[in-house]
Design an enzyme around this catalytic site. Structure first.
Site, PDB file in Angstrom:
ATOM      1  N   VAL A 101       0.904  -1.147   0.000  1.00 39.62           N
ATOM      2  CA  VAL A 101       0.000   0.000   0.000  1.00 39.62           C
ATOM      3  C   VAL A 101       0.946   1.200   0.000  1.00 39.62           C
ATOM      4  CG1 VAL A 101      -1.788   1.256   1.255  1.00 39.62           C
ATOM      5  CG2 VAL A 101      -1.836  -1.246   1.196  1.00 39.62           C
ATOM      6  N   PRO A 102       1.130   1.820  -1.158  1.00 40.65           N
ATOM      7  CA  PRO A 102       2.268   2.724  -1.386  1.00 40.65           C
ATOM      8  C   PRO A 102       2.162   4.113  -0.754  1.00 40.65           C
ATOM      9  CG  PRO A 102       0.901   2.653  -3.328  1.00 40.65           C
ATOM     10  CD  PRO A 102       0.309   1.664  -2.359  1.00 40.65           C
ATOM     11  N   CYS A 103       2.205   4.162   0.564  1.00 35.97           N
ATOM     12  CA  CYS A 103       2.166   5.453   1.253  1.00 35.97           C
ATOM     13  C   CYS A 103       3.414   6.283   0.950  1.00 35.97           C
ATOM     14  CB  CYS A 103       1.978   5.261   2.752  1.00 35.97           C
ATOM     15  SG  CYS A 103       3.227   4.252   3.548  1.00 35.97           S
ATOM     16  N   HIS A 104       4.479   5.632   0.489  1.00 32.23           N
ATOM     17  CA  HIS A 104       5.701   6.360   0.140  1.00 32.23           C
ATOM     18  C   HIS A 104       5.495   7.253  -1.082  1.00 32.23           C
ATOM     19  CE1 HIS A 104       5.862   2.569  -2.140  1.00 32.23           C
ATOM     20  NE2 HIS A 104       6.527   3.259  -3.072  1.00 32.23           N
TER      21      HIS A 104
END
Length: 159
Positions: free
Chosen positions: A121-124
């Site tokens: 889950v690409p919070c970056h």
């Protein structure tokens, strides 16, 4: 809940889950023993394989089953994060607008910070409105590495 550990360029990664899906993926700052590939619990093997492929530059999306635990709002934010394309970024403000409430920027940022599924889950991929790298639970150096891994700077030719 079972756990597997893999070595990554950013540190040891813990993958936790079971037959219902992967519940948590975190990078560890402390030293942990990596489990050999043949010792990975069957329920976690696909996640281990796909994360290894990602770090080797051979994967841009994940297809294993997810089972994160959180509030309905957090899950709504995490679902929106999954819509950010590989190699692209968005801002907290853009994310809040997408979710229907421009005033929810802080709540969106807080939910982003509680993301239990590192990388997948690409919070970056969420940055400041001015393009700056802002808060990242794994450290800004890891966020920078991940963004460059997904969209490496173009080397310009001098000639």
């Amino acid at each position: 809940m079972e756990t597997a550990y893999i070595n990554t360029p950013l540190g040891i990664t813990a993958i936790e889950g079971d037959a219902t899906g992967i519940a948590r993926i975190t990078v560890l700052d402390n030293k942990a023993e990596s489990i050999q590939a043949d010792m990975v619990p069957e329920a976690l093997q696909e996640a281990v394989n796909q994360l290894t492929d990602y770090f080797n530059g051979n994967r841009t999306a994940f297809t294993f089953k997810l089972n994160p635990q959180g509030t309905d709002f957090q899950k709504k934010v995490w679902s929106a994060l999954l819509q950010i394309p590989f190699g692209k970024t968005t801002s907290y403000q853009e994310l809040a607008v997408k979710l229907g409430d421009v005033k929810a920027i802080r709540a969106v940022a807080a939910a982003n910070g509680k993301n239990p599924l590192w990388i997948v889950v690409p919070c970056h991929r969420v940055i400041g409105s001015d393009g700056s790298l802002t808060g990242y639970a794994g450290g800004l150096w890891r966020k920078k590495w991940l963004l460059e891994h997904e969209c490496p700077p173009i080397q310009q030719s001098l000639f």
